[in-house]
Motif scaffolding. Sequence first.
Motif, PDB file in Angstrom:
ATOM      1  N   ILE A   1      88.248 -44.503-114.038  1.00  0.00           N
ATOM      2  CA  ILE A   1      88.123 -43.395-114.981  1.00  0.00           C
ATOM      3  C   ILE A   1      86.640 -43.110-115.172  1.00  0.00           C
ATOM      4  CG2 ILE A   1      88.585 -42.652-117.360  1.00  0.00           C
ATOM      5  CD1 ILE A   1      90.880 -44.852-117.261  1.00  0.00           C
ATOM      6  N   TYR A   2      86.270 -41.840-115.226  1.00  0.00           N
ATOM      7  CA  TYR A   2      84.883 -41.449-115.420  1.00  0.00           C
ATOM      8  C   TYR A   2      84.669 -40.986-116.867  1.00  0.00           C
ATOM      9  CZ  TYR A   2      83.764 -41.135-110.366  1.00  0.00           C
ATOM     10  OH  TYR A   2      83.517 -41.393-109.035  1.00  0.00           O
ATOM     11  N   LEU A   3      83.548 -41.410-117.448  1.00  0.00           N
ATOM     12  CA  LEU A   3      83.124 -40.934-118.759  1.00  0.00           C
ATOM     13  C   LEU A   3      81.685 -40.451-118.647  1.00  0.00           C
ATOM     14  CD1 LEU A   3      83.603 -40.561-121.801  1.00  0.00           C
ATOM     15  CD2 LEU A   3      82.829 -42.916-122.128  1.00  0.00           C
ATOM     16  N   MET A   4      81.477 -39.152-118.864  1.00  0.00           N
ATOM     17  CA  MET A   4      80.145 -38.549-118.856  1.00  0.00           C
ATOM     18  C   MET A   4      79.668 -38.421-120.305  1.00  0.00           C
ATOM     19  SD  MET A   4      79.715 -37.824-115.588  1.00  0.00           S
ATOM     20  CE  MET A   4      80.859 -39.024-114.896  1.00  0.00           C
ATOM     21  N   VAL A   5      78.514 -38.949-120.615  1.00  0.00           N
ATOM     22  CA  VAL A   5      78.020 -38.849-121.981  1.00  0.00           C
ATOM     23  C   VAL A   5      77.567 -37.417-122.288  1.00  0.00           C
ATOM     24  CG1 VAL A   5      76.261 -39.678-123.595  1.00  0.00           C
ATOM     25  CG2 VAL A   5      77.451 -41.290-122.104  1.00  0.00           C
ATOM     26  N   SER A   6      77.020 -36.709-121.309  1.00  0.00           N
ATOM     27  CA  SER A   6      76.643 -35.304-121.489  1.00  0.00           C
ATOM     28  C   SER A   6      77.309 -34.480-120.400  1.00  0.00           C
ATOM     29  CB  SER A   6      75.125 -35.125-121.418  1.00  0.00           C
ATOM     30  OG  SER A   6      74.682 -35.088-120.074  1.00  0.00           O
ATOM     31  N   ARG A   7      77.102 -33.167-120.466  1.00  0.00           N
ATOM     32  CA  ARG A   7      77.617 -32.268-119.427  1.00  0.00           C
ATOM     33  C   ARG A   7      76.514 -31.803-118.465  1.00  0.00           C
ATOM     34  NH1 ARG A   7      82.960 -30.406-120.360  1.00  0.00           N
ATOM     35  NH2 ARG A   7      83.753 -31.124-122.368  1.00  0.00           N
ATOM     36  N   GLY A   8      75.320 -32.400-118.594  1.00  0.00           N
ATOM     37  CA  GLY A   8      74.244 -32.084-117.659  1.00  0.00           C
ATOM     38  C   GLY A   8      73.704 -30.679-117.785  1.00  0.00           C
ATOM     39  N   GLU A   9      73.802 -30.099-118.990  1.00  0.00           N
ATOM     40  CA  GLU A   9      73.460 -28.691-119.162  1.00  0.00           C
ATOM     41  C   GLU A   9      71.973 -28.390-119.030  1.00  0.00           C
ATOM     42  OE1 GLU A   9      73.519 -30.523-123.318  1.00  0.00           O
ATOM     43  OE2 GLU A   9      74.720 -30.664-121.476  1.00  0.00           O
ATOM     44  N   ALA A  10      71.109 -29.409-119.131  1.00  0.00           N
ATOM     45  CA  ALA A  10      69.665 -29.188-118.996  1.00  0.00           C
ATOM     46  C   ALA A  10      69.172 -29.455-117.579  1.00  0.00           C
ATOM     47  CB  ALA A  10      68.903 -30.081-119.981  1.00  0.00           C
ATOM     48  N   GLY A  11      70.101 -29.561-116.632  1.00  0.00           N
ATOM     49  CA  GLY A  11      69.733 -30.021-115.298  1.00  0.00           C
ATOM     50  C   GLY A  11      69.326 -28.954-114.311  1.00  0.00           C
ATOM     51  N   ILE A  12      69.482 -27.665-114.661  1.00  0.00           N
ATOM     52  CA  ILE A  12      69.121 -26.590-113.730  1.00  0.00           C
ATOM     53  C   ILE A  12      68.131 -25.673-114.432  1.00  0.00           C
ATOM     54  CG2 ILE A  12      69.958 -24.672-112.332  1.00  0.00           C
ATOM     55  CD1 ILE A  12      72.620 -26.076-112.073  1.00  0.00           C
ATOM     56  N   ASP A  13      66.893 -25.710-114.003  1.00  0.00           N
ATOM     57  CA  ASP A  13      65.809 -25.017-114.700  1.00  0.00           C
ATOM     58  C   ASP A  13      66.009 -23.510-114.750  1.00  0.00           C
ATOM     59  OD1 ASP A  13      62.988 -25.159-115.845  1.00  0.00           O
ATOM     60  OD2 ASP A  13      62.690 -23.793-114.147  1.00  0.00           O
ATOM     61  N   SER A  14      66.616 -22.934-113.717  1.00  0.00           N
ATOM     62  CA  SER A  14      66.726 -21.479-113.612  1.00  0.00           C
ATOM     63  C   SER A  14      67.943 -20.906-114.324  1.00  0.00           C
ATOM     64  CB  SER A  14      66.781 -21.072-112.131  1.00  0.00           C
ATOM     65  OG  SER A  14      67.923 -21.649-111.507  1.00  0.00           O
ATOM     66  N   MET A  15      68.763 -21.762-114.952  1.00  0.00           N
ATOM     67  CA  MET A  15      69.987 -21.288-115.585  1.00  0.00           C
ATOM     68  C   MET A  15      70.049 -21.741-117.036  1.00  0.00           C
ATOM     69  SD  MET A  15      72.865 -21.939-112.615  1.00  0.00           S
ATOM     70  CE  MET A  15      74.163 -21.279-113.689  1.00  0.00           C
ATOM     71  N   ASP A  16      70.598 -20.881-117.888  1.00  0.00           N
ATOM     72  CA  ASP A  16      70.747 -21.207-119.293  1.00  0.00           C
ATOM     73  C   ASP A  16      71.751 -22.351-119.459  1.00  0.00           C
ATOM     74  OD1 ASP A  16      72.240 -20.742-122.090  1.00  0.00           O
ATOM     75  OD2 ASP A  16      70.220 -19.876-122.194  1.00  0.00           O
ATOM     76  N   PRO A  17      71.455 -23.322-120.329  1.00  0.00           N
ATOM     77  CA  PRO A  17      72.364 -24.459-120.516  1.00  0.00           C
ATOM     78  C   PRO A  17      73.798 -24.071-120.867  1.00  0.00           C
ATOM     79  CG  PRO A  17      70.250 -24.931-121.513  1.00  0.00           C
ATOM     80  CD  PRO A  17      70.195 -23.501-121.080  1.00  0.00           C
ATOM     81  N   SER A  18      73.986 -22.949-121.570  1.00  0.00           N
ATOM     82  CA  SER A  18      75.342 -22.532-121.928  1.00  0.00           C
ATOM     83  C   SER A  18      76.174 -22.180-120.706  1.00  0.00           C
ATOM     84  CB  SER A  18      75.295 -21.342-122.888  1.00  0.00           C
ATOM     85  OG  SER A  18      74.721 -20.198-122.261  1.00  0.00           O
ATOM     86  N   LEU A  19      75.509 -21.762-119.631  1.00  0.00           N
ATOM     87  CA  LEU A  19      76.196 -21.465-118.381  1.00  0.00           C
ATOM     88  C   LEU A  19      76.331 -22.705-117.500  1.00  0.00           C
ATOM     89  CD1 LEU A  19      74.409 -18.106-117.479  1.00  0.00           C
ATOM     90  CD2 LEU A  19      76.602 -18.410-118.633  1.00  0.00           C
ATOM     91  N   VAL A  20      75.351 -23.591-117.606  1.00  0.00           N
ATOM     92  CA  VAL A  20      75.331 -24.774-116.748  1.00  0.00           C
ATOM     93  C   VAL A  20      76.399 -25.794-117.162  1.00  0.00           C
ATOM     94  CG1 VAL A  20      73.947 -26.756-115.999  1.00  0.00           C
ATOM     95  CG2 VAL A  20      72.908 -24.487-116.167  1.00  0.00           C
ATOM     96  N   ALA A  21      76.620 -25.962-118.456  1.00  0.00           N
ATOM     97  CA  ALA A  21      77.538 -27.003-118.935  1.00  0.00           C
ATOM     98  C   ALA A  21      78.932 -26.889-118.328  1.00  0.00           C
ATOM     99  CB  ALA A  21      77.602 -26.992-120.460  1.00  0.00           C
ATOM    100  N   PRO A  22      79.602 -25.725-118.407  1.00  0.00           N
ATOM    101  CA  PRO A  22      80.934 -25.651-117.797  1.00  0.00           C
ATOM    102  C   PRO A  22      80.906 -25.743-116.278  1.00  0.00           C
ATOM    103  CG  PRO A  22      80.258 -23.503-118.651  1.00  0.00           C
ATOM    104  CD  PRO A  22      79.269 -24.495-119.153  1.00  0.00           C
ATOM    105  N   LEU A  23      79.837 -25.224-115.685  1.00  0.00           N
ATOM    106  CA  LEU A  23      79.721 -25.276-114.226  1.00  0.00           C
ATOM    107  C   LEU A  23      79.618 -26.714-113.737  1.00  0.00           C
ATOM    108  CD1 LEU A  23      79.314 -23.858-111.511  1.00  0.00           C
ATOM    109  CD2 LEU A  23      76.883 -23.677-112.052  1.00  0.00           C
ATOM    110  N   ARG A  24      78.715 -27.481-114.339  1.00  0.00           N
ATOM    111  CA  ARG A  24      78.525 -28.853-113.884  1.00  0.00           C
ATOM    112  C   ARG A  24      79.706 -29.742-114.270  1.00  0.00           C
ATOM    113  NH1 ARG A  24      73.062 -31.734-114.439  1.00  0.00           N
ATOM    114  NH2 ARG A  24      73.956 -32.741-112.613  1.00  0.00           N
ATOM    115  N   SER A  25      80.354 -29.432-115.361  1.00  0.00           N
ATOM    116  CA  SER A  25      81.543 -30.203-115.734  1.00  0.00           C
ATOM    117  C   SER A  25      82.629 -30.049-114.664  1.00  0.00           C
ATOM    118  CB  SER A  25      82.076 -29.735-117.089  1.00  0.00           C
ATOM    119  OG  SER A  25      81.125 -29.931-118.104  1.00  0.00           O
TER     120      SER A  25
END
Length: 250
Positions: free
Chosen positions: A47-71
């Motif tokens: 089972i995987y548990l991610m503490v965050s959704r990695g939303e700050a991981g793509i400099d060129s994209m807003d975190p609100s868009l990155v979170a669902p994408l990376r999830s």
Amino acid sequence: MQQREQPFPQVPEDWQRALAIVAHPDDLEYGGASAVAKWTSQGKEVIYLMVSRGEAGIDSMDPSLVAPLRSQEEIDAAAVVGVNEVEFLDYPDGVIEYGLALRRDLSRAIRRHRPDVLVTINYGLKFSSGHLNMADHRHVGLAVLDAARDAGNRWIFPELMEERIEPWNNVRFVAVLGAGAEAGHGIDVTGFLESGLDSLRQHRAYLDNLETSAEDTYRFLTAHAQEAGRALGCEHGMMVELVLINEPWG
């Protein structure tokens, strides 16, 4: 990594359920997914548990868009190696703090899932290359080790008892993937390296925004697995720090 006269001992595999806890989507895919592919092929549950959704991981994209994408990319990556359950704690990416709140949330997850072993990644200050390890990795890894003990004590975070989540004191060990100088064990992932790389390939948006090319990343991981394999006496391997929790001595 220098080859020893005797290969490193292997991580025990006489267990059935693992809970893998890391800070971000993609953390497990940088090598660890190959071990997961091996374990699920043996009929083990991971089972995987991610503490965050990695939303700050793509400099060129807003975190609100990155979170669902990376999830979603993480869910897809997990499925490639036989993991059907991925959870997210929604801590803010990049500023995860070590502390009681994190220990409590991880203890809750351990109590709920009742794993035999835990898996996390390097929590040291530096990687074996000498590069600085990021704070999120360090804080989550240390909290995983502490939560492995916390989860078994009903008097630590007694509010979890109010949630009717019973203590779980049967975590045998924590396998720390990507360990540096502390590595004393290994995992033979021969035959599963490509599955691990396929898992990483699901992180398309993240990989497309790295300074290095995805192909360079795959070559690096392959070379790293070959180097570890030489130390383990196999084709492809992974070095691991094994932290004993309730594993018998000997």
